[in-house]
Design an enzyme around this catalytic site. Structure first.
Site, PDB file in Angstrom:
ATOM      1  N   GLU A  23     -20.588 -21.407 -59.899  1.00 41.92           N
ATOM      2  CA  GLU A  23     -21.403 -22.060 -58.487  1.00 41.92           C
ATOM      3  C   GLU A  23     -20.554 -21.963 -57.252  1.00 41.92           C
ATOM      4  O   GLU A  23     -19.347 -22.514 -57.360  1.00 41.92           O
ATOM      5  CB  GLU A  23     -22.242 -22.966 -58.883  1.00 41.92           C
ATOM      6  CG  GLU A  23     -23.650 -23.046 -58.401  1.00 41.92           C
ATOM      7  CD  GLU A  23     -24.382 -22.102 -59.124  1.00 41.92           C
ATOM      8  OE1 GLU A  23     -24.472 -20.844 -58.514  1.00 41.92           O
ATOM      9  OE2 GLU A  23     -25.228 -22.424 -59.965  1.00 41.92           O
ATOM     10  N   SER A  51     -35.344 -15.004 -52.335  1.00 38.29           N
ATOM     11  CA  SER A  51     -35.110 -14.234 -50.930  1.00 38.29           C
ATOM     12  C   SER A  51     -34.388 -12.984 -51.659  1.00 38.29           C
ATOM     13  O   SER A  51     -34.653 -11.838 -50.969  1.00 38.29           O
ATOM     14  CB  SER A  51     -34.279 -15.213 -50.263  1.00 38.29           C
ATOM     15  OG  SER A  51     -33.044 -15.793 -50.998  1.00 38.29           O
ATOM     16  N   ASP A  89     -26.293 -12.909 -55.724  1.00 43.63           N
ATOM     17  CA  ASP A  89     -27.759 -12.773 -55.993  1.00 43.63           C
ATOM     18  C   ASP A  89     -28.349 -11.567 -56.084  1.00 43.63           C
ATOM     19  O   ASP A  89     -29.081 -10.776 -56.924  1.00 43.63           O
ATOM     20  CB  ASP A  89     -28.757 -13.798 -55.197  1.00 43.63           C
ATOM     21  CG  ASP A  89     -28.198 -14.993 -55.264  1.00 43.63           C
ATOM     22  OD1 ASP A  89     -27.535 -15.585 -56.174  1.00 43.63           O
ATOM     23  OD2 ASP A  89     -28.616 -15.900 -54.292  1.00 43.63           O
TER      24      ASP A  89
HETATM   25  C1  GLA Z   1     -26.865 -19.301 -53.340  1.00 34.86           C
HETATM   26  C2  GLA Z   1     -26.264 -17.944 -52.915  1.00 34.86           C
HETATM   27  C3  GLA Z   1     -25.314 -17.228 -53.534  1.00 34.86           C
HETATM   28  C4  GLA Z   1     -24.167 -18.267 -54.307  1.00 34.86           C
HETATM   29  C5  GLA Z   1     -24.941 -19.426 -54.691  1.00 34.86           C
HETATM   30  C6  GLA Z   1     -24.119 -20.718 -55.142  1.00 34.86           C
HETATM   31  O1  GLA Z   1     -27.670 -18.969 -54.382  1.00 34.86           O
HETATM   32  O2  GLA Z   1     -27.351 -16.992 -52.272  1.00 34.86           O
HETATM   33  O3  GLA Z   1     -24.706 -16.130 -52.931  1.00 34.86           O
HETATM   34  O4  GLA Z   1     -23.232 -18.777 -53.212  1.00 34.86           O
HETATM   35  O5  GLA Z   1     -25.939 -20.066 -53.971  1.00 34.86           O
HETATM   36  O6  GLA Z   1     -23.269 -20.466 -56.340  1.00 34.86           O
END
Ligand code: GLA
Length: 386
Positions: free
Chosen positions: A34, A127, A171
């Site tokens: 994360e 998103s 993501d």
């Molecule tokens: C969000 C962001 C990702 C990542 C996570 C944390 O989901 O969109 O790119 O940085 O937070 O791991």
């Protein structure tokens, strides 16, 4: 075809009469890794069986028509005159059209009806599902000739530049490249990836939604990014080869402790350790050692809570409750933080008890009703055939 896909296809036919192109774009979980993606590090996400469905078709005229079926809201725009709107949701889609146009490709008028079952703001990346799903769909509909990785990058830029969250690439990448019953290990610097088989019939991935949504999630997100960048600047004074925290070690950080703001030092220490955890977790998977994998999920949460400080009381309550419940291999907050879901690796036979015990704890300590989702790892974005 799922109920949601049929519902969206039907809504399109009712509105426009013709047969749409149907696209499924999944939500995602992240097993471990994360806040490492924007630090050039490693992540271990997977797509899940919750998705947004798009029904798309060409329009005779130049305007684009968007219909958010679940919000009962619609929006019309011209692809050559795109501006941000206070309505919120259209920005995730118009931003994509703008980014496609920036590549020099024209986007003719189109019609789009969408909806699905990814909980919004829960950390499942609804998103990215909107952004990458629409980019994929328009690419198919108009034969734009975008490659998969271009779709990923363009969708990320739409979020960075148009929506205004400086998210990393995880993501959007997993949305496009995921495979069923597998997690994806992504090197966010080289953008190379591998798939590790993940689903074991005796284990389940259970998400617990705090039902807390905080605007802090995006403002603090950008603050964390800036703190990591500050850390890199300090590290570079001694180690010119450090391009991002991915290149740093704990020893390097220790040597710079006195030159660094203590908060920045803590943030960087978390990232360096989390990167090492993802690599070790990948090795656990190769050996099929899910017990060890679960312990690394636990350590990830502790770092997010104490060092990166993106957890919140509700997430901590859920994680503590999960750790007291039988049959739980690992529990951690997931996504950007400050609300949303925890992700838990739970023995299949213990899932019912888990829901009862964690639910009871959360109700009494947080005064809220949590929501549970038992998810399966699914394929990335693709076209659905009737
Ligand atoms: C969000 C962001 C990702 C990542 C996570 C944390 O989901 O969109 O790119 O940085 O937070 O791991």
């Amino acid at each position: 075809m799922t109920e949601n896909a049929e519902r969206i296809g039907e809504a399109y036919r009712r509105l426009f009469g013709d047969e749409p192109l149907l696209v499924r774009s999944p939500g995602r979980v992240n097993l471990i890794g994360e806040h490492t993606d924007y630090n050039g590090g490693f992540v271990l996400p997977a797509a899940v069986d919750k998705a947004v469905y798009f029904a798309l078709g060409r329009a005779a005229e130049g305007d684009c028509y968007l219909q958010a079926e679940d919000l009962r809201s619609s929006f019309v725009f011209h692809p050559e005159r795109i501006e941000k709107t206070d309505l919120g949701w259209p920005n995730y889609l118009t931003g994509v059209v703008l980014e496609i146009r920036k590549t020099g490709r024209g986007v003719p008028g189109f019609r789009c009806v969408f909806g699905g079952n990814i909980p919004i703001g829960a950390g499942l990346s609804s998103s990215a599902a909107l952004e990458a799903g629409l980019a994929f769909g328009l690419n198919r509909l108009f034969g734009l000739g975008l490659e998969a990785l271009e779709i990923v990058k363009l969708a990320q830029r739409a979020e960075n530049e148009f929506v205004g969250v400086r998210c990393g690439i995880m993501d959007q990448f997993v949305n496009i490249f995921a495979r069923p019953r597998a997690v994806l290990k992504l090197d966010c610097r080289s953008l190379t990836h591998t798939h590790h088989p993940f689903e074991r019939d005796d284990l389940r991935i259970v998400l617990c939604d705090t039902k807390v949504r905080r605007a802090l999630a995006s403002s603090e997100y950008n603050v964390r990014r800036a703190q990591c960048e500050e850390g890199v600047t300090v590290l570079q004074r001694r180690h010119s080869g450090v391009r991002s925290l991915r290149d740093a070690t704990i020893e390097m950080l220790e040597a710079c402790r006195r030159d660094m703001d203590p908060v920045v030092h803590r943030r960087c220490a978390y990232v360096v350790k989390e990167n090492a955890r993802v690599e070790a977790a990948g090795r656990d998977l190769e050996k099929g050692d899910f017990l060890s994998f679960g312990r690394r999920m636990d350590a990830s949460h502790d770092g997010l809570r104490d060092e990166y400080e993106v957890s919140c009381r509700e997430l901590d309550i859920l994680v503590e409750a999960a750790r007291r419940a039988p049959g739980v291999l690992g529990a951690r907050m997931m996504g950007a933080g400050f609300g949303g879901c925890t992700i838990n690796l739970v023995e299949e036979r213990a899932v019912e008890e888990f829901r009862a015990k964690v639910g009871e704890d959360y109700r009494s300590r947080a005064g809220r009703e949590p929501e549970f989702h038992v998810v399966r790892l699914s394929a990335g974005t693709g076209v659905l055939t009737c």
